[in-house]
Design an enzyme around this catalytic site. Structure first.
Site, PDB file in Angstrom:
ATOM      1  N   LYS A 205      35.009  -6.757 -12.213  1.00 30.97           N
ATOM      2  CA  LYS A 205      34.511  -5.521 -12.831  1.00 30.97           C
ATOM      3  C   LYS A 205      33.988  -4.593 -11.733  1.00 30.97           C
ATOM      4  CE  LYS A 205      30.954  -3.457 -14.233  1.00 30.97           C
ATOM      5  NZ  LYS A 205      31.416  -2.090 -14.057  1.00 30.97           N
ATOM      6  N   GLU A 286      23.749  -9.650  -3.907  1.00 27.71           N
ATOM      7  CA  GLU A 286      23.423  -8.808  -2.737  1.00 27.71           C
ATOM      8  C   GLU A 286      22.827  -7.540  -3.317  1.00 27.71           C
ATOM      9  OE1 GLU A 286      24.606  -9.701   0.400  1.00 27.71           O
ATOM     10  OE2 GLU A 286      26.393 -10.921   0.064  1.00 27.71           O
ATOM     11  N   CYS A 320      23.411   0.198   1.649  1.00 25.94           N
ATOM     12  CA  CYS A 320      22.256  -0.682   1.454  1.00 25.94           C
ATOM     13  C   CYS A 320      21.532  -0.868   2.772  1.00 25.94           C
ATOM     14  CB  CYS A 320      22.705  -2.017   0.884  1.00 25.94           C
ATOM     15  SG  CYS A 320      24.044  -2.732   1.809  1.00 25.94           S
ATOM     16  N   GLU A 416      13.813   2.353  -2.744  1.00 21.22           N
ATOM     17  CA  GLU A 416      15.171   2.676  -2.307  1.00 21.22           C
ATOM     18  C   GLU A 416      15.623   3.960  -2.995  1.00 21.22           C
ATOM     19  OE1 GLU A 416      18.641   0.328  -3.581  1.00 21.22           O
ATOM     20  OE2 GLU A 416      19.224   0.195  -1.477  1.00 21.22           O
TER      21      GLU A 416
HETATM   22  P1  NAP Z   1      24.406  -0.750  -9.664  1.00 23.90           P
HETATM   23  O1  NAP Z   1      24.097   0.453 -10.441  1.00 23.90           O
HETATM   24  O2  NAP Z   1      23.475  -1.893  -9.728  1.00 23.90           O
HETATM   25  O3  NAP Z   1      25.875  -1.196 -10.093  1.00 23.90           O
HETATM   26  C1  NAP Z   1      26.524  -2.296  -9.476  1.00 23.90           C
HETATM   27  C2  NAP Z   1      27.511  -2.894 -10.452  1.00 23.90           C
HETATM   28  O4  NAP Z   1      26.790  -3.531 -11.526  1.00 23.90           O
HETATM   29  C3  NAP Z   1      28.426  -1.878 -11.107  1.00 23.90           C
HETATM   30  O5  NAP Z   1      29.719  -2.431 -11.219  1.00 23.90           O
HETATM   31  C4  NAP Z   1      27.769  -1.704 -12.468  1.00 23.90           C
HETATM   32  O6  NAP Z   1      28.650  -1.239 -13.450  1.00 23.90           O
HETATM   33  C5  NAP Z   1      27.345  -3.114 -12.759  1.00 23.90           C
HETATM   34  N1  NAP Z   1      26.376  -3.259 -13.864  1.00 23.90           N
HETATM   35  C6  NAP Z   1      25.522  -2.338 -14.375  1.00 23.90           C
HETATM   36  N2  NAP Z   1      24.796  -2.895 -15.391  1.00 23.90           N
HETATM   37  C7  NAP Z   1      25.199  -4.175 -15.508  1.00 23.90           C
HETATM   38  C8  NAP Z   1      24.832  -5.265 -16.359  1.00 23.90           C
HETATM   39  N3  NAP Z   1      23.885  -5.152 -17.296  1.00 23.90           N
HETATM   40  N4  NAP Z   1      25.458  -6.445 -16.209  1.00 23.90           N
HETATM   41  C9  NAP Z   1      26.408  -6.602 -15.271  1.00 23.90           C
HETATM   42  N5  NAP Z   1      26.798  -5.614 -14.439  1.00 23.90           N
HETATM   43  C10 NAP Z   1      26.206  -4.411 -14.545  1.00 23.90           C
HETATM   44  O7  NAP Z   1      24.572  -0.387  -8.091  1.00 23.90           O
HETATM   45  P2  NAP Z   1      25.391   0.795  -7.434  1.00 23.90           P
HETATM   46  O8  NAP Z   1      24.656   2.068  -7.682  1.00 23.90           O
HETATM   47  O9  NAP Z   1      26.825   0.700  -7.756  1.00 23.90           O
HETATM   48  O10 NAP Z   1      25.246   0.406  -5.889  1.00 23.90           O
HETATM   49  C11 NAP Z   1      24.140   0.731  -5.123  1.00 23.90           C
HETATM   50  C12 NAP Z   1      23.199  -0.433  -4.968  1.00 23.90           C
HETATM   51  O11 NAP Z   1      23.894  -1.530  -4.390  1.00 23.90           O
HETATM   52  C13 NAP Z   1      22.059  -0.152  -4.004  1.00 23.90           C
HETATM   53  O12 NAP Z   1      20.872  -0.688  -4.527  1.00 23.90           O
HETATM   54  C14 NAP Z   1      22.480  -0.878  -2.728  1.00 23.90           C
HETATM   55  O13 NAP Z   1      21.403  -1.219  -1.881  1.00 23.90           O
HETATM   56  C15 NAP Z   1      23.160  -2.068  -3.288  1.00 23.90           C
HETATM   57  N6  NAP Z   1      24.078  -2.672  -2.323  1.00 23.90           N
HETATM   58  C16 NAP Z   1      23.712  -3.823  -1.703  1.00 23.90           C
HETATM   59  C17 NAP Z   1      24.537  -4.399  -0.749  1.00 23.90           C
HETATM   60  C18 NAP Z   1      24.154  -5.659  -0.034  1.00 23.90           C
HETATM   61  O14 NAP Z   1      25.007  -6.248   0.637  1.00 23.90           O
HETATM   62  N7  NAP Z   1      22.931  -6.123  -0.145  1.00 23.90           N
HETATM   63  C19 NAP Z   1      25.747  -3.791  -0.451  1.00 23.90           C
HETATM   64  C20 NAP Z   1      26.102  -2.617  -1.122  1.00 23.90           C
HETATM   65  C21 NAP Z   1      25.259  -2.079  -2.064  1.00 23.90           C
HETATM   66  P3  NAP Z   1      28.669   0.320 -13.882  1.00 23.90           P
HETATM   67  O15 NAP Z   1      29.193   1.055 -12.704  1.00 23.90           O
HETATM   68  O16 NAP Z   1      29.574   0.296 -15.030  1.00 23.90           O
HETATM   69  O17 NAP Z   1      27.245   0.679 -14.219  1.00 23.90           O
END
Ligand code: NAP
Length: 515
Positions: A205, A286, A320, A416
């Protein structure tokens, strides 16, 4: 016999040939815009009424593609397909699974600029950032394939006279891979293929804002020879199918990359044993970061300023690992702040399709509004020295923004933001610098700029982050060279692109035969 692993080089866009090749790729992708992409379940292409419309964040009028969205019924169908296929895929020889990754890497290398051009269009990545994202995806394919070859025979254990003991790794089962928008190719592909090469089947997904690049990757894996049903493509709303798949009793593990909020939700839900479930689910998460560049008084001040600026504003601060905080020793504070502001003001903001653009847009309206509201908070918490403005008339553009004199406990120093906003804080001495560096809930990346050997060695011990860099910025980890992942609320302490990452997707089996 495989050649030794070496990371994929970045493209030098100073040469006219490379520039032309990238422009050609952008022109080609322009002709592909607006297409429809189906779900792929057990090899079957399924089109649904409900679609995710992917738009260009630099130009809201431009539709990149429309992607079918799975509902719970289709998510269930995908789960059944993945369960059935697991029974055959797990029996494939590890080296044969690895060969599919090697082939996919070679194919992606040949189409490198095409994939990068999709990243420019769909994620708003400037050329260099897009090129690095594609290079990292190739690296994950190459590296995890090689890792599987080193793990395929297990690890030797002791045998005794009359007794043969063996220790092997076997796959887990069906994994749910949930990926973020910010490395929509590298992280999406890396987390997927790590699970696949280890012998698991996957429901993928992708993030809703970047599903087209994921669809292109799924096509590539099919072309590389992945059998139907091994990788099932189920874009959908995180809230609609996310919980369903995480809760599913047949889900064996979840590999998630994204925000702390969603990661914690998944971790909590996955810990509940549901009726029909005969294992404890594994979660690889992550999550976010609040990463710091620390500048010592014995530092190269030019290097300090460039490390701060490029760590803060690369890909509009949407990494991130972004260095969204700088902590500077009081003796060099004014000099470094002045250089940071001057350098920030040279950064170009505009269309990511222009080779000269340093910073493109942020991903969508929700991010734009969130970042702009943090800029308002910043105006109360610090001194605005650069940027502070946004323009969402055509795309979601925000100027690189610098706030100085921010208190170490201020929201700008703790939360963040995931945008081009840098908070700068003054420190009394090295003890104080380490105290501030460790004062958030996160622990992902950090950097120390210093020529003081004693301080470098102290930071190696005391600076509690998963990826610590000396005398460089805190972004840009390379697969196989700087395995990546953080401590505390940055995740489950895993290291993507590292030698122990595949083990998270497998379980060890001990056999002992009396001879
Ligand atoms: P996000 O909003 O948490 O979304 C990540 C994924 O989770 C998307 O595919 C999202 O789908 C899905 N999702 C949302 N609600 C969910 C639920 N209830 N159950 C299961 N999946 C769900 O994050 P983002 O805005 O895409 O990415 C930015 C974040 O990622 C930042 O906090 C960044 O620090 C972190 N990040 C961390 C790393 C690392 O290696 N530590 C690397 C990259 C990014 P939808 O798009 O449909 O909402």
């Amino acid at each position: 016999m495989t050649v030794p692993y070496k990371h994929e080089p970045f493209t030098n866009f100073a040469t006219e040939d490379n520039k032309k090749a990238f422009q050609d790729a952008l022109a080609y992708v322009q002709t592909q815009l607006g297409k429809e992409y189906p779900l792929v379940i057990g090899g079957e292409r399924i089109t649904t009424e409900e679609k995710a419309i992917s738009i260009n964040p630099a130009n809201k009028e431009e539709v990149i593609g429309s992607v079918s969205m799975a509902d719970q019924e289709l998510a269930e169908k995908a789960m059944q397909a993945a369960l059935t296929t697991f029974e055959t895929w797990k029996k494939w020889k590890p080296e044969h699974r690895a060969n599919i990754l090697f082939r996919a890497a070679a194919m992606m290398r040949r189409r490198k600029h095409e994939f990068s051009a999709y990243l420019v269009k769909e994620a708003g990545k400037p050329w260099k950032e897009a090129d690095a994202d594609t290079a990292e995806a190739i690296d994950f394919l190459e590296y995890y394939a090689r890792q599987m070859l080193t793990l395929k025979d297990g690890i030797p254990v002791n045998s005794r006279e009359g007794e043969l003991n063996q220790f092997h790794y076997i796959p887990l089962g069906v994994g749910i891979v949930i990926s973020p928008f910010n490395f929509p190719l590298a992280i999406m592909a890396g987390t997927t293929v790590a699970a696949l090469v280890s012998g698991n089947t996957v429901l993928l997904k992708p993030a809703n804002s970047t599903p087209v690049i994921a669809a292109k990757f799924v096509e590539l894996m099919e072309e590389a020879g992945l059998p139907a049903g091994v990788l099932n493509f189920v874009p959908g709303s995180g809230s609609k199918i996310g919980d369903y798949l995480v809760d599913h009793p047949k889900t064996r593990f979840v590999s998630f990359t994204g925000s702390r909020e969603v990661g914690c939700r998944i971790y909590e839900r996955a810990s509940k044993v549901n009726p029909g479930q005969i294992w404890l689910k594994r979660v690889i998460a992550e999550m976010g970061g609040k990463d710091t560049v620390v500048v010592d008084k014995d530092a190269d001040l030019e290097l300090a300023a460039s490390s701060i600026v490029y760590s803060a504003f690369g890909f509009s601060g949407q990494k991130c690992s972004a260095g969204s905080r700088a902590v500077i020793h009081q003796d060099v504070y004014d000099a470094v702040v002045e250089k940071v502001v001057a350098l920030t003001k040279t950064l170009t903001v505009g269309s990511p399709e222009d080779v000269n653009t340093y910073m493109g847009p942020v991903i969508d309206e929700k991010s734009y509004n969130k970042i702009m509201s943090y800029i308002e908070i910043g105006k109360k918490e610090g001194m605005l020295l650069a940027g502070g403005e946004g323009d969402d008339s055509k795309g979601y553009f925000i100027q690189p923004t610098v706030f100085a004199d921010v208190d170490e406990k201020a929201r700008l120093m703790q939360e963040e933001i995931f945008g081009p906003v840098l908070a700068i804080c003054k420190a009394r001495d090295f003890d104080h610098m380490m105290e501030i560096a460790n004062n958030t809930d996160y622990g992902l990346t950090g950097a120390l700029i210093s020529n003081n050997r004693e301080h470098i060695e102290r930071a190696r011990e005391e600076f509690h982050v998963g990826n610590l860099y000396f005398n460089r910025g805190c972004t840009g980890a390379i697969v196989g060279y700087q395995p990546f992942g953080g401590f505390n609320m940055s995740g489950t302490d895993s290291k993507a692109g590292g030698p122990d990452y595949l083990l998270l997707h497998m379980q060890a089996k001990t056999t002992s035969e009396t001879l």
